[in-house]
Write a protein that holds these residues in place. Sequence first.
Motif, mmCIF file in Angstrom:
data_model
loop_
_atom_site.group_PDB
_atom_site.id
_atom_site.type_symbol
_atom_site.label_atom_id
_atom_site.label_comp_id
_atom_site.label_asym_id
_atom_site.label_seq_id
_atom_site.Cartn_x
_atom_site.Cartn_y
_atom_site.Cartn_z
ATOM 1 N N ASP A 173 0.842 -1.205 0.000
ATOM 2 C CA ASP A 173 0.000 0.000 0.000
ATOM 3 C C ASP A 173 0.878 1.255 0.000
ATOM 4 O O ASP A 173 0.575 2.234 -0.681
ATOM 5 N N GLY A 177 0.664 4.015 -2.977
ATOM 6 C CA GLY A 177 0.358 5.427 -2.730
ATOM 7 C C GLY A 177 1.445 6.325 -3.295
ATOM 8 O O GLY A 177 1.172 7.350 -3.932
ATOM 9 N N ILE A 190 -7.491 0.754 -4.154
ATOM 10 C CA ILE A 190 -6.847 -0.260 -3.322
ATOM 11 C C ILE A 190 -7.876 -1.360 -3.076
ATOM 12 O O ILE A 190 -8.864 -1.154 -2.362
ATOM 13 N N LYS A 229 -2.598 1.069 5.072
ATOM 14 C CA LYS A 229 -3.451 1.401 3.928
ATOM 15 C C LYS A 229 -3.970 2.836 4.033
ATOM 16 O O LYS A 229 -3.911 3.602 3.074
ATOM 17 N N CYS A 233 -3.215 6.087 1.659
ATOM 18 C CA CYS A 233 -4.297 6.847 1.004
ATOM 19 C C CYS A 233 -4.194 8.328 1.330
ATOM 20 O O CYS A 233 -4.394 9.189 0.461
ATOM 21 N N ARG A 234 -3.884 8.629 2.592
ATOM 22 C CA ARG A 234 -3.734 10.035 2.989
ATOM 23 C C ARG A 234 -2.608 10.689 2.186
ATOM 24 O O ARG A 234 -2.762 11.799 1.681
ATOM 25 N N ARG A 237 -3.744 11.337 -1.415
ATOM 26 C CA ARG A 237 -4.640 12.499 -1.510
ATOM 27 C C ARG A 237 -3.840 13.795 -1.379
ATOM 28 O O ARG A 237 -4.026 14.722 -2.155
ATOM 29 N N VAL A 244 -9.360 8.476 -4.499
ATOM 30 C CA VAL A 244 -8.703 7.391 -3.757
ATOM 31 C C VAL A 244 -9.780 6.538 -3.112
ATOM 32 O O VAL A 244 -10.590 7.048 -2.329
ATOM 33 N N ARG A 245 -9.811 5.249 -3.462
ATOM 34 C CA ARG A 245 -10.835 4.358 -2.904
ATOM 35 C C ARG A 245 -10.233 3.056 -2.389
ATOM 36 O O ARG A 245 -9.291 2.529 -2.982
ATOM 37 N N ILE A 246 -10.770 2.574 -1.288
ATOM 38 C CA ILE A 246 -10.444 1.242 -0.776
ATOM 39 C C ILE A 246 -11.682 0.386 -1.027
ATOM 40 O O ILE A 246 -12.766 0.723 -0.530
ATOM 41 N N THR A 262 -14.529 5.805 0.069
ATOM 42 C CA THR A 262 -13.820 6.899 -0.597
ATOM 43 C C THR A 262 -13.012 7.665 0.445
ATOM 44 O O THR A 262 -13.529 7.991 1.519
ATOM 45 N N ILE A 263 -11.761 7.911 0.127
ATOM 46 C CA ILE A 263 -10.885 8.606 1.078
ATOM 47 C C ILE A 263 -10.725 10.066 0.667
ATOM 48 O O ILE A 263 -10.405 10.347 -0.490
#
Length: 265
Positions: A173, A177, A190, A229, A233-234, A237, A244-246, A262-263
Amino acid sequence: MTAAGTGVLLKLGGELVESATGRRDIARAMHRLRESGPLVVVHGGGREVDAEMAAKGIPKRAVDGLRLTDRDTLEVVVGVLAGRVNTRLVAAARVEGIRAVGLTAADAGVSSMRRADPYTAADGSEVDLGFVGQPMGIEPPVLLTRLCDAGFVPVIASIGCDTDGQLLNVNADTLAGHLAVRLCVARLIIAGGTPGVLDEHGDTIAAVTEGLLEELIADGRASAGMVAKLIACREARRGGVASVRIVGGKGATDLDGSPGTTIGS
Ligand SMILES: Nc1ncnc2c1ncn2[C@@H]1O[C@H](COP(=O)(O)OP(=O)(O)OP(=O)(O)O)[C@@H](O)[C@H]1O
Ligand SMILES: [Mg+2]
Protein backbone atom coordinates in the motif's frame (compact mmCIF):
# COMPACT_ATOMS: atom_id res chain seq x y z
CA MET A 1 0.10 8.33 -17.96
CA THR A 2 0.88 10.36 -20.97
CA ALA A 3 -0.76 13.39 -19.37
CA ALA A 4 -1.02 14.45 -15.74
CA GLY A 5 -4.15 13.22 -14.04
CA THR A 6 -4.89 10.22 -16.25
CA GLY A 7 -4.79 6.54 -15.59
CA VAL A 8 -5.37 4.21 -12.69
CA LEU A 9 -3.04 2.76 -10.08
CA LEU A 10 -4.59 -0.48 -8.87
CA LYS A 11 -3.27 -2.08 -5.70
CA LEU A 12 -4.19 -5.70 -5.13
CA GLY A 13 -4.09 -7.33 -1.72
CA GLY A 14 -2.42 -10.71 -1.85
CA GLU A 15 -5.59 -12.42 -0.68
CA LEU A 16 -7.26 -11.61 -4.02
CA VAL A 17 -4.71 -13.40 -6.14
CA GLU A 18 -4.06 -16.55 -4.11
CA SER A 19 -6.37 -18.83 -6.06
CA ALA A 20 -6.69 -19.39 -9.80
CA THR A 21 -10.30 -18.21 -9.65
CA GLY A 22 -9.29 -15.07 -7.78
CA ARG A 23 -6.62 -14.30 -10.35
CA ARG A 24 -9.08 -14.86 -13.20
CA ASP A 25 -11.61 -12.44 -11.67
CA ILE A 26 -8.94 -9.84 -10.97
CA ALA A 27 -7.51 -10.16 -14.48
CA ARG A 28 -11.02 -9.45 -15.81
CA ALA A 29 -11.26 -6.43 -13.54
CA MET A 30 -7.86 -5.25 -14.81
CA HIS A 31 -9.07 -5.65 -18.39
CA ARG A 32 -12.09 -3.47 -17.67
CA LEU A 33 -9.97 -0.74 -16.05
CA ARG A 34 -7.48 -0.91 -18.90
CA GLU A 35 -10.22 -0.10 -21.39
CA SER A 36 -10.53 3.40 -19.94
CA GLY A 37 -6.83 4.27 -20.03
CA PRO A 38 -3.35 3.46 -18.71
CA LEU A 39 -3.13 1.02 -15.82
CA VAL A 40 -0.35 0.23 -13.37
CA VAL A 41 -0.76 -2.60 -10.85
CA VAL A 42 1.01 -3.04 -7.51
CA HIS A 43 0.41 -6.21 -5.52
CA GLY A 44 1.10 -7.54 -2.07
CA GLY A 45 1.08 -11.15 -0.95
CA GLY A 46 1.10 -10.99 2.81
CA ARG A 47 -0.78 -14.21 3.47
CA GLU A 48 1.35 -16.31 1.12
CA VAL A 49 4.45 -14.87 2.80
CA ASP A 50 2.97 -15.76 6.20
CA ALA A 51 2.31 -19.34 5.07
CA GLU A 52 5.82 -19.77 3.69
CA MET A 53 7.36 -18.32 6.86
CA ALA A 54 5.28 -20.64 9.02
CA ALA A 55 6.39 -23.62 6.91
CA LYS A 56 10.03 -22.59 7.45
CA GLY A 57 9.52 -21.95 11.16
CA ILE A 58 10.27 -18.23 10.92
CA PRO A 59 8.21 -16.19 13.40
CA LYS A 60 6.11 -13.31 12.04
CA ARG A 61 6.40 -9.85 13.60
CA ALA A 62 4.53 -6.82 12.34
CA VAL A 63 3.53 -3.36 13.54
CA ASP A 64 0.57 -1.48 12.03
CA GLY A 65 0.65 -3.83 9.07
CA LEU A 66 4.38 -3.26 8.45
CA ARG A 67 6.37 -6.49 8.51
CA LEU A 68 9.50 -6.45 10.65
CA THR A 69 11.95 -7.85 8.12
CA ASP A 70 15.13 -9.65 9.16
CA ARG A 71 17.36 -11.47 6.63
CA ASP A 72 15.41 -14.74 6.77
CA THR A 73 12.11 -12.92 6.35
CA LEU A 74 13.49 -10.90 3.44
CA GLU A 75 14.50 -14.09 1.62
CA VAL A 76 10.95 -15.40 1.89
CA VAL A 77 9.33 -12.07 0.94
CA VAL A 78 11.47 -11.70 -2.20
CA GLY A 79 10.94 -15.31 -3.26
CA VAL A 80 7.19 -15.30 -2.77
CA LEU A 81 6.29 -11.81 -4.03
CA ALA A 82 8.73 -11.27 -6.90
CA GLY A 83 8.55 -14.94 -7.83
CA ARG A 84 5.32 -16.84 -7.44
CA VAL A 85 2.73 -14.13 -6.82
CA ASN A 86 3.95 -11.76 -9.52
CA THR A 87 4.45 -14.36 -12.21
CA ARG A 88 1.10 -16.04 -11.67
CA LEU A 89 -0.71 -12.71 -11.86
CA VAL A 90 1.08 -11.81 -15.08
CA ALA A 91 0.08 -15.19 -16.53
CA ALA A 92 -3.57 -14.70 -15.51
CA ALA A 93 -3.57 -11.26 -17.13
CA ARG A 94 -2.36 -12.78 -20.36
CA VAL A 95 -5.46 -14.95 -20.57
CA GLU A 96 -7.52 -11.74 -20.69
CA GLY A 97 -5.35 -10.32 -23.46
CA ILE A 98 -3.53 -7.88 -21.18
CA ARG A 99 0.11 -7.24 -22.09
CA ALA A 100 1.30 -7.40 -18.49
CA VAL A 101 4.96 -6.94 -17.59
CA GLY A 102 6.11 -8.27 -14.21
CA LEU A 103 8.48 -6.01 -12.32
CA THR A 104 9.65 -5.09 -8.86
CA ALA A 105 10.30 -1.56 -7.65
CA ALA A 106 14.02 -2.36 -7.99
CA ASP A 107 13.75 -2.35 -11.79
CA ALA A 108 15.26 0.74 -13.45
CA GLY A 109 14.31 3.14 -10.72
CA VAL A 110 10.60 2.30 -10.59
CA SER A 111 11.01 3.49 -7.03
CA SER A 112 14.28 4.47 -5.42
CA MET A 113 14.32 3.50 -1.78
CA ARG A 114 16.24 3.85 1.39
CA ARG A 115 15.94 1.87 4.56
CA ALA A 116 12.97 3.14 6.54
CA ASP A 117 13.58 5.10 9.72
CA PRO A 118 12.47 3.52 13.00
CA TYR A 119 8.68 3.51 12.97
CA THR A 120 6.54 5.19 15.60
CA ALA A 121 3.57 2.87 16.03
CA ALA A 122 -0.05 3.88 16.64
CA ASP A 123 0.54 2.93 20.31
CA GLY A 124 3.50 5.34 20.51
CA SER A 125 6.28 2.74 20.65
CA GLU A 126 9.32 3.04 18.37
CA VAL A 127 10.31 0.03 16.28
CA ASP A 128 13.26 -0.81 14.01
CA LEU A 129 11.65 -2.37 10.92
CA GLY A 130 14.81 -4.03 9.58
CA PHE A 131 15.07 -4.45 5.80
CA VAL A 132 12.03 -2.34 5.02
CA GLY A 133 12.09 0.26 2.28
CA GLN A 134 10.89 3.85 2.30
CA PRO A 135 10.09 4.90 -1.29
CA MET A 136 11.71 8.16 -2.32
CA GLY A 137 11.76 10.50 -5.27
CA ILE A 138 9.21 12.73 -6.89
CA GLU A 139 9.96 12.39 -10.59
CA PRO A 140 7.71 10.17 -12.75
CA PRO A 141 9.23 6.68 -13.14
CA VAL A 142 10.27 6.69 -16.81
CA LEU A 143 10.12 2.92 -17.16
CA LEU A 144 6.47 2.86 -16.11
CA THR A 145 5.39 5.79 -18.27
CA ARG A 146 7.14 4.29 -21.31
CA LEU A 147 5.56 0.89 -20.75
CA CYS A 148 2.13 2.48 -20.38
CA ASP A 149 2.62 4.63 -23.48
CA ALA A 150 3.50 1.47 -25.42
CA GLY A 151 0.31 -0.26 -24.26
CA PHE A 152 1.80 -2.52 -21.58
CA VAL A 153 0.47 -2.95 -18.06
CA PRO A 154 3.25 -2.95 -15.43
CA VAL A 155 2.57 -5.40 -12.59
CA ILE A 156 4.83 -4.53 -9.68
CA ALA A 157 5.79 -6.67 -6.69
CA SER A 158 6.44 -4.65 -3.55
CA ILE A 159 10.20 -5.19 -3.38
CA GLY A 160 12.79 -2.48 -3.87
CA CYS A 161 16.48 -1.86 -3.34
CA ASP A 162 18.68 0.94 -2.04
CA THR A 163 21.67 2.52 -3.79
CA ASP A 164 23.97 -0.16 -2.27
CA GLY A 165 21.90 -2.87 -3.95
CA GLN A 166 20.34 -4.06 -0.70
CA LEU A 167 16.92 -5.55 -1.39
CA LEU A 168 14.15 -4.09 0.76
CA ASN A 169 10.64 -5.18 1.58
CA VAL A 170 8.09 -2.37 1.20
CA ASN A 171 4.46 -2.47 2.23
CA ALA A 172 2.47 -2.73 -1.00
CA ASP A 173 0.00 0.00 0.00
CA THR A 174 2.89 2.35 0.83
CA LEU A 175 4.44 1.68 -2.58
CA ALA A 176 1.10 2.07 -4.37
CA GLY A 177 0.36 5.43 -2.73
CA HIS A 178 3.83 6.69 -3.54
CA LEU A 179 3.71 5.60 -7.19
CA ALA A 180 0.20 7.00 -7.63
CA VAL A 181 1.56 10.45 -6.74
CA ARG A 182 4.68 10.16 -8.88
CA LEU A 183 2.68 8.97 -11.86
CA CYS A 184 0.05 11.69 -11.35
CA VAL A 185 -2.72 9.14 -11.84
CA ALA A 186 -6.33 10.25 -11.68
CA ARG A 187 -7.36 7.33 -9.50
CA LEU A 188 -5.87 5.07 -6.84
CA ILE A 189 -7.94 1.94 -6.22
CA ILE A 190 -6.85 -0.26 -3.32
CA ALA A 191 -8.63 -3.60 -3.59
CA GLY A 192 -8.55 -6.05 -0.71
CA GLY A 193 -10.41 -8.73 1.14
CA THR A 194 -12.80 -6.47 3.07
CA PRO A 195 -15.44 -4.30 1.36
CA GLY A 196 -13.59 -1.09 2.21
CA VAL A 197 -12.92 0.40 5.64
CA LEU A 198 -15.22 -1.17 8.22
CA ASP A 199 -16.65 0.48 11.32
CA GLU A 200 -16.91 -1.11 14.77
CA HIS A 201 -20.06 -2.99 13.67
CA GLY A 202 -18.39 -4.41 10.58
CA ASP A 203 -20.27 -2.10 8.21
CA THR A 204 -18.50 -0.31 5.37
CA ILE A 205 -17.82 3.39 5.99
CA ALA A 206 -18.79 5.11 2.72
CA ALA A 207 -16.45 8.10 3.05
CA VAL A 208 -13.46 8.84 5.29
CA THR A 209 -12.31 12.45 5.63
CA GLU A 210 -8.75 13.15 6.76
CA GLY A 211 -10.06 13.94 10.25
CA LEU A 212 -11.92 10.65 10.52
CA LEU A 213 -8.90 8.82 9.12
CA GLU A 214 -6.75 10.05 12.00
CA GLU A 215 -9.47 9.10 14.48
CA LEU A 216 -9.81 5.57 13.10
CA ILE A 217 -6.09 5.00 13.55
CA ALA A 218 -5.90 6.66 16.96
CA ASP A 219 -8.88 4.84 18.49
CA GLY A 220 -7.99 1.45 17.03
CA ARG A 221 -11.01 1.00 14.77
CA ALA A 222 -8.39 0.67 12.03
CA SER A 223 -5.57 -1.69 12.94
CA ALA A 224 -2.89 -3.92 11.40
CA GLY A 225 -2.80 -3.71 7.58
CA MET A 226 -5.56 -1.09 7.51
CA VAL A 227 -3.28 1.44 9.24
CA ALA A 228 -0.65 1.24 6.50
CA LYS A 229 -3.45 1.40 3.93
CA LEU A 230 -5.03 4.54 5.38
CA ILE A 231 -1.69 6.30 5.71
CA ALA A 232 -0.90 5.47 2.06
CA CYS A 233 -4.30 6.85 1.00
CA ARG A 234 -3.73 10.04 2.99
CA GLU A 235 -0.36 10.53 1.28
CA ALA A 236 -1.89 9.93 -2.15
CA ARG A 237 -4.64 12.50 -1.51
CA ARG A 238 -2.14 15.04 -0.19
CA GLY A 239 0.01 14.35 -3.24
CA GLY A 240 -2.80 15.31 -5.59
CA VAL A 241 -4.52 12.03 -6.52
CA ALA A 242 -8.11 13.14 -7.09
CA SER A 243 -9.87 9.85 -6.41
CA VAL A 244 -8.70 7.39 -3.76
CA ARG A 245 -10.84 4.36 -2.90
CA ILE A 246 -10.44 1.24 -0.78
CA VAL A 247 -12.73 -1.44 -2.23
CA GLY A 248 -13.63 -5.08 -1.80
CA GLY A 249 -12.07 -7.15 -4.54
CA LYS A 250 -13.20 -10.69 -3.70
CA GLY A 251 -15.05 -12.16 -6.66
CA ALA A 252 -15.23 -8.75 -8.34
CA THR A 253 -14.67 -8.42 -12.07
CA ASP A 254 -15.71 -4.76 -12.01
CA LEU A 255 -13.98 -2.89 -9.20
CA ASP A 256 -15.84 0.34 -9.93
CA GLY A 257 -19.02 -1.49 -8.98
CA SER A 258 -17.58 -2.90 -5.74
CA PRO A 259 -18.62 -1.65 -2.33
CA GLY A 260 -15.96 0.43 -0.67
CA THR A 261 -14.74 3.58 0.99
CA THR A 262 -13.82 6.90 -0.60
CA ILE A 263 -10.88 8.61 1.08
CA GLY A 264 -10.75 12.39 1.35
CA SER A 265 -13.30 15.04 0.66
N1 LIG B 1 -11.40 -0.92 10.13
C1 LIG B 1 -10.96 -1.92 9.34
N2 LIG B 1 -11.60 -2.18 8.19
C2 LIG B 1 -11.18 -3.19 7.37
N3 LIG B 1 -10.12 -3.98 7.65
C3 LIG B 1 -9.43 -3.75 8.79
C4 LIG B 1 -9.81 -2.71 9.68
N4 LIG B 1 -8.96 -2.72 10.73
C5 LIG B 1 -8.09 -3.72 10.51
N5 LIG B 1 -8.35 -4.35 9.35
C6 LIG B 1 -7.57 -5.48 8.84
O1 LIG B 1 -6.77 -5.02 7.77
C7 LIG B 1 -6.65 -6.10 6.82
C8 LIG B 1 -6.17 -5.58 5.47
O2 LIG B 1 -4.78 -5.40 5.47
P1 LIG B 1 -3.77 -6.55 5.05
O3 LIG B 1 -2.41 -5.97 5.01
O4 LIG B 1 -3.98 -7.75 5.87
O5 LIG B 1 -4.24 -6.94 3.57
P2 LIG B 1 -3.85 -6.30 2.17
O6 LIG B 1 -3.05 -5.06 2.37
O7 LIG B 1 -5.11 -6.19 1.38
O8 LIG B 1 -2.97 -7.40 1.51
P3 LIG B 1 -1.35 -7.42 1.27
O9 LIG B 1 -0.74 -7.04 2.58
O10 LIG B 1 -1.10 -8.80 0.83
O11 LIG B 1 -1.09 -6.40 0.22
C9 LIG B 1 -8.05 -6.66 6.82
O12 LIG B 1 -8.07 -7.97 6.34
C10 LIG B 1 -8.43 -6.61 8.30
O13 LIG B 1 -8.03 -7.77 8.97
MG1 LIG C 1 -1.24 -5.01 3.54
